[in-house]
Design a protein around this motif. Structure first.
Motif, mmCIF file in Angstrom:
data_model
loop_
_atom_site.group_PDB
_atom_site.id
_atom_site.type_symbol
_atom_site.label_atom_id
_atom_site.label_comp_id
_atom_site.label_asym_id
_atom_site.label_seq_id
_atom_site.Cartn_x
_atom_site.Cartn_y
_atom_site.Cartn_z
ATOM 1 N N PRO A 130 0.826 -1.214 0.000
ATOM 2 C CA PRO A 130 0.000 0.000 0.000
ATOM 3 C C PRO A 130 0.856 1.258 0.000
ATOM 4 O O PRO A 130 1.984 1.262 0.499
ATOM 5 C CB PRO A 130 -0.800 -0.121 1.314
ATOM 6 N N GLY A 131 0.312 2.322 -0.570
ATOM 7 C CA GLY A 131 1.003 3.611 -0.540
ATOM 8 C C GLY A 131 2.263 3.638 -1.361
ATOM 9 O O GLY A 131 3.301 4.121 -0.898
ATOM 10 N N THR A 132 2.220 3.103 -2.599
ATOM 11 C CA THR A 132 3.392 3.134 -3.470
ATOM 12 C C THR A 132 3.156 4.086 -4.629
ATOM 13 O O THR A 132 2.014 4.284 -5.062
ATOM 14 C CB THR A 132 3.722 1.735 -4.021
ATOM 15 N N VAL A 133 4.230 4.689 -5.107
ATOM 16 C CA VAL A 133 4.164 5.560 -6.285
ATOM 17 C C VAL A 133 5.257 5.127 -7.258
ATOM 18 O O VAL A 133 6.329 4.689 -6.853
ATOM 19 C CB VAL A 133 4.346 7.052 -5.910
ATOM 20 N N LYS A 134 4.953 5.255 -8.543
ATOM 21 C CA LYS A 134 5.922 4.943 -9.588
ATOM 22 C C LYS A 134 6.597 6.238 -10.030
ATOM 23 O O LYS A 134 5.929 7.212 -10.345
ATOM 24 C CB LYS A 134 5.238 4.278 -10.788
ATOM 25 N N GLN A 140 7.209 15.976 -6.771
ATOM 26 C CA GLN A 140 5.846 15.521 -7.028
ATOM 27 C C GLN A 140 5.403 14.394 -6.100
ATOM 28 O O GLN A 140 4.220 14.086 -6.042
ATOM 29 C CB GLN A 140 5.719 15.078 -8.488
ATOM 30 N N VAL A 141 6.321 13.779 -5.366
ATOM 31 C CA VAL A 141 5.915 12.754 -4.406
ATOM 32 C C VAL A 141 5.097 13.379 -3.278
ATOM 33 O O VAL A 141 4.147 12.780 -2.774
ATOM 34 C CB VAL A 141 7.154 12.029 -3.843
ATOM 35 N N ASP A 142 5.452 14.608 -2.880
ATOM 36 C CA ASP A 142 4.707 15.314 -1.833
ATOM 37 C C ASP A 142 3.607 16.205 -2.404
ATOM 38 O O ASP A 142 2.664 16.542 -1.696
ATOM 39 C CB ASP A 142 5.665 16.171 -0.996
ATOM 40 N N ASP A 143 3.725 16.614 -3.639
ATOM 41 C CA ASP A 143 2.713 17.459 -4.284
ATOM 42 C C ASP A 143 2.557 16.986 -5.733
ATOM 43 O O ASP A 143 3.300 17.399 -6.618
ATOM 44 C CB ASP A 143 3.130 18.933 -4.229
ATOM 45 N N SER A 144 1.573 16.096 -5.961
ATOM 46 C CA SER A 144 1.415 15.497 -7.288
ATOM 47 C C SER A 144 1.021 16.516 -8.346
ATOM 48 O O SER A 144 1.177 16.260 -9.542
ATOM 49 C CB SER A 144 0.361 14.388 -7.232
ATOM 50 N N SER A 150 15.253 17.584 -7.682
ATOM 51 C CA SER A 150 15.847 18.870 -7.305
ATOM 52 C C SER A 150 16.389 18.767 -5.890
ATOM 53 O O SER A 150 16.063 17.845 -5.146
ATOM 54 C CB SER A 150 14.796 19.999 -7.377
ATOM 55 N N LYS A 151 17.205 19.734 -5.531
ATOM 56 C CA LYS A 151 17.686 19.815 -4.162
ATOM 57 C C LYS A 151 16.581 20.370 -3.266
ATOM 58 O O LYS A 151 15.850 21.268 -3.656
ATOM 59 C CB LYS A 151 18.926 20.695 -4.081
ATOM 60 N N ALA A 152 16.479 19.824 -2.062
ATOM 61 C CA ALA A 152 15.399 20.211 -1.151
ATOM 62 C C ALA A 152 15.444 21.701 -0.839
ATOM 63 O O ALA A 152 14.408 22.360 -0.730
ATOM 64 C CB ALA A 152 15.476 19.388 0.139
ATOM 65 N N SER A 153 16.641 22.264 -0.683
ATOM 66 C CA SER A 153 16.764 23.685 -0.343
ATOM 67 C C SER A 153 16.251 24.585 -1.462
ATOM 68 O O SER A 153 15.853 25.724 -1.215
ATOM 69 C CB SER A 153 18.224 24.021 -0.046
ATOM 70 N N GLU A 154 16.230 24.087 -2.695
ATOM 71 C CA GLU A 154 15.817 24.907 -3.831
ATOM 72 C C GLU A 154 14.306 24.877 -4.067
ATOM 73 O O GLU A 154 13.773 25.758 -4.726
ATOM 74 C CB GLU A 154 16.543 24.441 -5.093
ATOM 75 N N VAL A 155 13.619 23.855 -3.558
ATOM 76 C CA VAL A 155 12.185 23.708 -3.848
ATOM 77 C C VAL A 155 11.330 23.739 -2.588
ATOM 78 O O VAL A 155 10.119 23.525 -2.664
ATOM 79 C CB VAL A 155 11.920 22.397 -4.624
ATOM 80 N N ALA A 156 11.938 23.987 -1.423
ATOM 81 C CA ALA A 156 11.184 23.945 -0.167
ATOM 82 C C ALA A 156 10.038 24.944 -0.157
ATOM 83 O O ALA A 156 8.938 24.646 0.331
ATOM 84 C CB ALA A 156 12.120 24.202 1.010
ATOM 85 N N GLU A 157 10.256 26.144 -0.701
ATOM 86 C CA GLU A 157 9.204 27.165 -0.694
ATOM 87 C C GLU A 157 8.131 26.878 -1.740
ATOM 88 O O GLU A 157 6.989 27.318 -1.584
ATOM 89 C CB GLU A 157 9.825 28.538 -0.954
ATOM 90 N N GLN A 158 8.468 26.161 -2.803
ATOM 91 C CA GLN A 158 7.507 25.886 -3.868
ATOM 92 C C GLN A 158 6.667 24.641 -3.604
ATOM 93 O O GLN A 158 5.624 24.462 -4.229
ATOM 94 C CB GLN A 158 8.246 25.710 -5.207
ATOM 95 N N VAL A 159 7.114 23.783 -2.699
ATOM 96 C CA VAL A 159 6.400 22.536 -2.409
ATOM 97 C C VAL A 159 5.977 22.546 -0.944
ATOM 98 O O VAL A 159 6.791 22.274 -0.054
ATOM 99 C CB VAL A 159 7.289 21.306 -2.697
ATOM 100 N N THR A 170 6.602 15.103 3.545
ATOM 101 C CA THR A 170 5.457 14.403 4.112
ATOM 102 C C THR A 170 5.431 12.944 3.683
ATOM 103 O O THR A 170 5.107 12.055 4.470
ATOM 104 C CB THR A 170 4.145 15.091 3.683
ATOM 105 N N ASN A 171 5.761 12.677 2.419
ATOM 106 C CA ASN A 171 5.695 11.323 1.876
ATOM 107 C C ASN A 171 7.055 10.739 1.527
ATOM 108 O O ASN A 171 7.134 9.578 1.117
ATOM 109 C CB ASN A 171 4.810 11.302 0.619
ATOM 110 N N GLN A 172 8.116 11.507 1.626
ATOM 111 C CA GLN A 172 9.437 11.006 1.252
ATOM 112 C C GLN A 172 10.466 11.422 2.301
ATOM 113 O O GLN A 172 10.239 12.334 3.093
ATOM 114 C CB GLN A 172 9.854 11.525 -0.123
#
Length: 449
Positions: free
Chosen positions: A47-51, A96-100, A108-117, A122-124
């Motif tokens: 359960p709860g898998t993404v491709k 997209q794992v946290d925001d489909s 991307s690097k987390a520091s570069e997309v933290a404000e956009q996502v 939450t999921n990764q």
């Protein structure tokens, strides 16, 4: 209809397909090429898998089946490339794992997309999920670009040994027997355990690697490395690995999935078969073959019945223990809440008594203030009345002295006026007399001379 047209349009635009593969798409979409004959593994029904079709800078690099429940990959698929991870730097995340619905369709690097996502992590898994622990993000296949969605928690020693084992397998067993890797497909996966790093990322029970050489003379091979044994490495066939993964898992389709063995295993198997067939020149009789058939049928029936009974026992135990766990959780929660309420009762009673005492003190203070205000008015009046004669009698000498000083001043003023008038008259008379005398004796000079 609209969705189908949209998918066709997106498929016609290279690099524009979403990285997160939606349920309506076939397999792993544009990343199906990482699997032999474009057929992904079957039987992973977690359960709860993404491709995920993992892409970067417009190029696809590998495919991953990711468990959001365990925040770790179940498997990733690669095709052999010598410099697969050379161009990347640092750990990457999949927005997209946290925001489909995110338009960020590449790692991307987390520091570069933290404000956009919103809700990133939450999921990764994120790098900070490994903080203050003995684990590090360990890639399933270290020659691939480093993403946290294709990595699992490993100790530093285990991580280094696994990378060394994979390099040895590639150099000694995979590449020499597969045309230097041109048609070499790799599947790397992990089986999550109940242990979690910081109660977030599941530590694997063991990790595995399966290889398929998709040539006319196809072969497959798998290895298993358990996290409790750093130096151990178990070499098995793909069928044996599938049996350990359970759940009807089928890793490869086509020749690699039909029991094809690695050349070394194949030669060993052929030698073993020849050894077994040499003394078998005397064929058994019809009765013996019938007896063997009946024995195999009975054995399979008993095995199936026992497996069914064991499955039912496990299900019943899971239900019973699950209910007991639920009851225990509910009971402990109720007792904790009740204890908290009971412990708060004395505190509330003491707080009420303290408030009553403070209110009484404030009332007493206000009453005393009113009494003091009432008593202060007549007291001041009586004091003023009592002090009036004193101040009046004491003022009489001062007033008499002031009157005498005034009378004396008037007298002295009159005396000064009379004396001044007499002196002035004398001065005028003497001046007039001297003028007459000078004229009389014949002096003609003026007074001024």
């Amino acid at each position: 209809m609209t969705a189908a047209v949209l998918l066709v349009v997106l498929a016609a635009l290279p690099g524009a397909l979403p990285r997160l593969v939606h349920p309506g798409e076939d397999g792993f979409s544009e990343c199906n090429g990482f699997f032999p004959h474009s057929s992904p593994p079957q039987g992973f029904s977690h359960p709860g898998t993404v491709k995920i079709c993992q892409r970067y800078q417009g190029d696809k690099h590998y495919a991953t089946l990711y468990s959001t429940e365990h925040r770790s990959p179940l498997y990733s698929a690669y095709t052999y490339r010598e410099d697969a991870g050379a161009a990347w730097g640092g750990w990457m995340v999949e927005p997209q794992v946290d925001d489909s619905k995110s338009s960020l369709d590449e790692v991307s690097k987390a520091s570069e997309v933290a404000e956009q996502v919103p809700g990133l992590g939450t999921n990764q898994a994120l790098e900070e999920d490994y903080a203050s622990s003995d684990y590090q993000p360990g890639p399933l296949y270290h020659r691939a670009p480093p993403t946290l969605t294709s990595s699992v928690p490993l100790t530093p020693d285990f991580k280094e040994k696994w990378a060394s084992d994979v390099d040895h397998l590639l150099k000694e067993k995979f590449l020499p027997h597969c045309g230097n890797g041109e048609n070499l497909h790799l599947l790397a996966g992990a089986v999550p355990s109940d242990t979690k790093v910081n109660d977030k990322v599941a530590v694997p029970e063991y990790i595995w690697l399966a290889a398929c050489c998709d040539l006319p003379d196809a072969w497959s091979l798998a290895v298993i490395k358990r996290t409790g044994d750093i130096d151990g490495l178990e070499q098995v066939s793909v069928e044996e690995l599938e049996n350990q993964l359970s759940g009807g898992v089928k890793l490869f389709s086509g020749p690699c999935g039909s029991g094809a063995l690695h050349p070394e295993l194949r030669s060993t198997s052929e030698a073993s078969t020849q050894t077994e067939e040499e003394p078998a020149e005397q064929t058994p009789g019809a009765f013996s073959r019938f007896f063997q058939f009946i024995f195999c049928v009975v054995y399979e029936i008993i095995k199936s019945v026992l497996c069914l009974v064991w499955f039912l026992v496990k299900q019943v135990c899971n239900i019973i223990f699950g209910r007991l766990y639920w009851i225990w959780t509910a009971l402990t929660t109720y007792i904790f809440a009740l204890s908290k309420v009971l412990l708060n009762i004395p505190c509330d009673v003491l707080r009420v008594f303290a408030n009553i005492l403070c209110g009484f003190v404030r009332v007493l203070d206000n009453a005393l203030s009113v009494v003091c205000l009432i008593l202060r008015l007549p007291t001041r009046f009586l004091c003023d009345m009592a002090s009036f004669p004193y101040y009046t009698l004491c003022a009489i000498p001062d007033v008499g002295i002031d009157i005498l000083s005034g009378v004396w001043g008037v007298f002295m003023l009159g005396f000064s006026a009379v004396f001044g008038a007499f002196g002035g008259s004398f001065s005028v008379a003497s001046f007039a007399g001297s003028s007459v005398f000078q004229r009389f004796i014949g002096q003609s000079e003026g007074y001024e001379n």
